[in-house]
Design a protein around this motif. Structure first.
Motif, PDB file in Angstrom:
ATOM      1  N   ARG A  91      10.806  32.955 -10.776  1.00 61.76           N
ATOM      2  CA  ARG A  91       9.413  33.354 -10.661  1.00 61.76           C
ATOM      3  C   ARG A  91       8.933  33.570  -9.302  1.00 61.76           C
ATOM      4  O   ARG A  91       8.044  34.523  -9.170  1.00 61.76           O
ATOM      5  CB  ARG A  91       8.434  32.395 -11.338  1.00 61.76           C
ATOM      6  N   SER A  92       9.209  32.540  -8.417  1.00 65.82           N
ATOM      7  CA  SER A  92       8.592  32.689  -7.014  1.00 65.82           C
ATOM      8  C   SER A  92       9.565  33.585  -6.018  1.00 65.82           C
ATOM      9  O   SER A  92       9.081  34.052  -4.945  1.00 65.82           O
ATOM     10  CB  SER A  92       8.510  31.494  -6.344  1.00 65.82           C
ATOM     11  N   GLY A  93      10.760  33.713  -6.491  1.00 59.36           N
ATOM     12  CA  GLY A  93      11.617  34.853  -5.714  1.00 59.36           C
ATOM     13  C   GLY A  93      12.146  33.886  -4.504  1.00 59.36           C
ATOM     14  O   GLY A  93      12.619  34.819  -3.459  1.00 59.36           O
ATOM     15  N   VAL A  94      12.048  32.848  -4.569  1.00 61.50           N
ATOM     16  CA  VAL A  94      12.587  31.885  -3.545  1.00 61.50           C
ATOM     17  C   VAL A  94      14.181  31.290  -3.867  1.00 61.50           C
ATOM     18  O   VAL A  94      14.259  30.921  -4.952  1.00 61.50           O
ATOM     19  CB  VAL A  94      11.921  30.658  -3.106  1.00 61.50           C
ATOM     20  N   ARG A  95      14.825  31.375  -2.779  1.00 67.49           N
ATOM     21  CA  ARG A  95      16.406  30.912  -2.761  1.00 67.49           C
ATOM     22  C   ARG A  95      16.466  29.484  -3.031  1.00 67.49           C
ATOM     23  O   ARG A  95      15.636  28.639  -2.523  1.00 67.49           O
ATOM     24  CB  ARG A  95      17.135  31.219  -1.668  1.00 67.49           C
ATOM     25  N   LEU A  96      17.453  28.945  -3.877  1.00 71.83           N
ATOM     26  CA  LEU A  96      17.539  27.680  -4.233  1.00 71.83           C
ATOM     27  C   LEU A  96      18.836  27.139  -3.912  1.00 71.83           C
ATOM     28  O   LEU A  96      19.979  27.491  -4.172  1.00 71.83           O
ATOM     29  CB  LEU A  96      17.400  27.306  -5.732  1.00 71.83           C
ATOM     30  N   LEU A  97      18.937  25.890  -3.345  1.00 75.41           N
ATOM     31  CA  LEU A  97      20.085  25.082  -2.843  1.00 75.41           C
ATOM     32  C   LEU A  97      20.000  23.868  -3.799  1.00 75.41           C
ATOM     33  O   LEU A  97      19.121  22.864  -3.273  1.00 75.41           O
ATOM     34  CB  LEU A  97      20.025  24.871  -1.424  1.00 75.41           C
ATOM     35  N   VAL A  98      21.227  23.533  -4.401  1.00 77.94           N
ATOM     36  CA  VAL A  98      21.192  22.531  -5.469  1.00 77.94           C
ATOM     37  C   VAL A  98      22.096  21.446  -4.900  1.00 77.94           C
ATOM     38  O   VAL A  98      23.387  21.860  -4.590  1.00 77.94           O
ATOM     39  CB  VAL A  98      21.503  22.876  -6.983  1.00 77.94           C
ATOM     40  N   VAL A  99      21.820  20.157  -4.847  1.00 79.52           N
ATOM     41  CA  VAL A  99      22.448  19.141  -4.605  1.00 79.52           C
ATOM     42  C   VAL A  99      23.199  18.570  -5.925  1.00 79.52           C
ATOM     43  O   VAL A  99      22.485  17.865  -6.550  1.00 79.52           O
ATOM     44  CB  VAL A  99      21.840  17.910  -3.955  1.00 79.52           C
ATOM     45  N   GLY A 100      24.618  18.714  -6.104  1.00 77.01           N
ATOM     46  CA  GLY A 100      25.088  18.381  -7.324  1.00 77.01           C
ATOM     47  C   GLY A 100      26.081  17.283  -7.240  1.00 77.01           C
ATOM     48  O   GLY A 100      25.918  16.394  -6.620  1.00 77.01           O
ATOM     49  N   ASP A 141      22.634  31.080 -15.424  1.00 69.22           N
ATOM     50  CA  ASP A 141      21.297  31.744 -15.082  1.00 69.22           C
ATOM     51  C   ASP A 141      21.503  32.814 -14.394  1.00 69.22           C
ATOM     52  O   ASP A 141      22.448  33.063 -13.617  1.00 69.22           O
ATOM     53  CB  ASP A 141      20.521  30.862 -13.897  1.00 69.22           C
ATOM     54  N   ALA A 142      20.615  34.003 -15.036  1.00 68.02           N
ATOM     55  CA  ALA A 142      20.789  35.232 -14.314  1.00 68.02           C
ATOM     56  C   ALA A 142      19.870  35.672 -13.566  1.00 68.02           C
ATOM     57  O   ALA A 142      19.762  37.037 -13.099  1.00 68.02           O
ATOM     58  CB  ALA A 142      21.177  36.155 -15.716  1.00 68.02           C
ATOM     59  N   GLU A 143      18.808  35.130 -13.048  1.00 74.03           N
ATOM     60  CA  GLU A 143      17.824  35.326 -12.270  1.00 74.03           C
ATOM     61  C   GLU A 143      17.561  34.881 -11.156  1.00 74.03           C
ATOM     62  O   GLU A 143      17.456  35.533 -10.168  1.00 74.03           O
ATOM     63  CB  GLU A 143      16.368  35.057 -13.237  1.00 74.03           C
ATOM     64  N   ALA A 144      17.862  33.643 -10.963  1.00 79.38           N
ATOM     65  CA  ALA A 144      17.768  32.846  -9.785  1.00 79.38           C
ATOM     66  C   ALA A 144      18.674  33.076  -8.537  1.00 79.38           C
ATOM     67  O   ALA A 144      19.986  33.327  -8.851  1.00 79.38           O
ATOM     68  CB  ALA A 144      17.582  31.224  -9.802  1.00 79.38           C
ATOM     69  N   ASP A 145      18.404  32.615  -7.440  1.00 80.55           N
ATOM     70  CA  ASP A 145      19.336  33.003  -6.133  1.00 80.55           C
ATOM     71  C   ASP A 145      19.571  31.568  -5.912  1.00 80.55           C
ATOM     72  O   ASP A 145      18.974  30.967  -4.884  1.00 80.55           O
ATOM     73  CB  ASP A 145      18.586  33.876  -5.091  1.00 80.55           C
ATOM     74  N   TRP A 146      20.875  31.105  -6.523  1.00 85.29           N
ATOM     75  CA  TRP A 146      21.091  29.777  -6.204  1.00 85.29           C
ATOM     76  C   TRP A 146      22.388  29.562  -5.642  1.00 85.29           C
ATOM     77  O   TRP A 146      23.474  30.382  -5.674  1.00 85.29           O
ATOM     78  CB  TRP A 146      21.288  28.858  -7.645  1.00 85.29           C
ATOM     79  N   THR A 147      22.545  28.260  -5.127  1.00 84.48           N
ATOM     80  CA  THR A 147      23.841  27.817  -4.640  1.00 84.48           C
ATOM     81  C   THR A 147      24.087  26.292  -4.659  1.00 84.48           C
ATOM     82  O   THR A 147      22.769  25.623  -4.800  1.00 84.48           O
ATOM     83  CB  THR A 147      23.870  27.854  -3.013  1.00 84.48           C
ATOM     84  N   TYR A 148      25.091  26.106  -5.251  1.00 85.73           N
ATOM     85  CA  TYR A 148      25.410  24.380  -5.853  1.00 85.73           C
ATOM     86  C   TYR A 148      26.525  24.131  -4.866  1.00 85.73           C
ATOM     87  O   TYR A 148      27.392  24.311  -4.637  1.00 85.73           O
ATOM     88  CB  TYR A 148      25.767  24.573  -7.263  1.00 85.73           C
ATOM     89  N   LEU A 149      25.965  22.619  -4.288  1.00 86.35           N
ATOM     90  CA  LEU A 149      26.777  22.082  -3.389  1.00 86.35           C
ATOM     91  C   LEU A 149      27.409  20.605  -4.129  1.00 86.35           C
ATOM     92  O   LEU A 149      26.691  19.792  -4.156  1.00 86.35           O
ATOM     93  CB  LEU A 149      26.215  21.843  -2.040  1.00 86.35           C
TER      94      LEU A 149
END
Length: 209
Positions: A91-100, A141-149
């Motif tokens: 929704r906010s259009g901000v990139r996401l980095l996930v600690v997995g 997910d088809a919308e968010a700009d994510w990265t999973y580490l």
């Protein structure tokens, strides 16, 4: 960069905050209750499990880092939080980095994922399943700009060397079969990816050099 860190008071989150501050970034520490943070860090009270909170807090930032970890017995919350984080940043259009987690990494020569091996501790089965669902939520997910580490098998407090190896979906091990990295170097890898994105909408892993 303006970076919002959810789970900023945790073992990994606090090191991410410290690394980001040391690099000169503007950091917002997102926590459930007020805590003391390093000088210059803005503290925001928010719930990572609320897409509305994620959207509101992430707005105006360049990046969101999700470093939350559920308490023992509440592991099922992790994929729920992942879904909320993905929705909020979309929704906010901000990139996401996930600690997995490491459980879904394939073990070299074993023909199995880490959590499927006989040596995997039974007491970690619940968090392993939760991390698998967390990763699946990202990949679906088809919308968010994510990265999973994903960390290696061992993610422990230690020293910041600034050096690490990078992999994709396979567990990284050394010549003795050890798979480890310090939380400090894990934070380095996370901030390196934040500053120089390479793994957009993908999972990667790191380990000590």
């Amino acid at each position: 960069m303006r970076i919002a860190v959810f789970g900023a008071s945790g073992a990994v989150g606090s090191r991410v905050v410290a690394e980001a501050v040391a690099r000169g970034h503007e950091v917002t520490a997102v926590v459930r209750r007020a805590v003391v943070m390093p000088e210059g860090v803005r503290v925001s009270i928010g719930d990572a499990g609320s897409a509305d909170d994620v959207e509101k807090i992430s707005a105006g930032h360049d990046l969101v880092i999700a470093a939350t970890r559920p308490a023992v017995g509440r592991e099922s919350e992790l994929p729920v939080v992942a879904a909320a984080m993905l929705d909020g940043v979309a929704r906010s259009g901000v990139r996401l980095l996930v600690v997995g987690g490491a459980a879904t990494l394939s073990v070299p020569g074993a023909g199995a994922l880490l959590h499927e091996t006989p040596e995997f501790p039974a007491e970690l089965a619940a968090i392993a399943q939760a991390c698998a669902e967390q990763l699946a939520a990202c990949r679906a997910d088809a919308e968010a700009d994510w990265t999973y580490l994903s960390p290696p098998a061992e993610l422990i407090p230690g020293e910041r060397t600034g050096s690490y190896r990078v992999g994709a979906d396979e567990l990284l091990v050394d010549v003795d079969g050890v798979s480890t990295i310090s939380m400090e170097d894990f934070a380095v890898a996370l901030l390196d990816e934040a500053e120089r994105p390479v793994h957009r909408r993908a999972r990667f892993t790191v380990a000590a050099s």
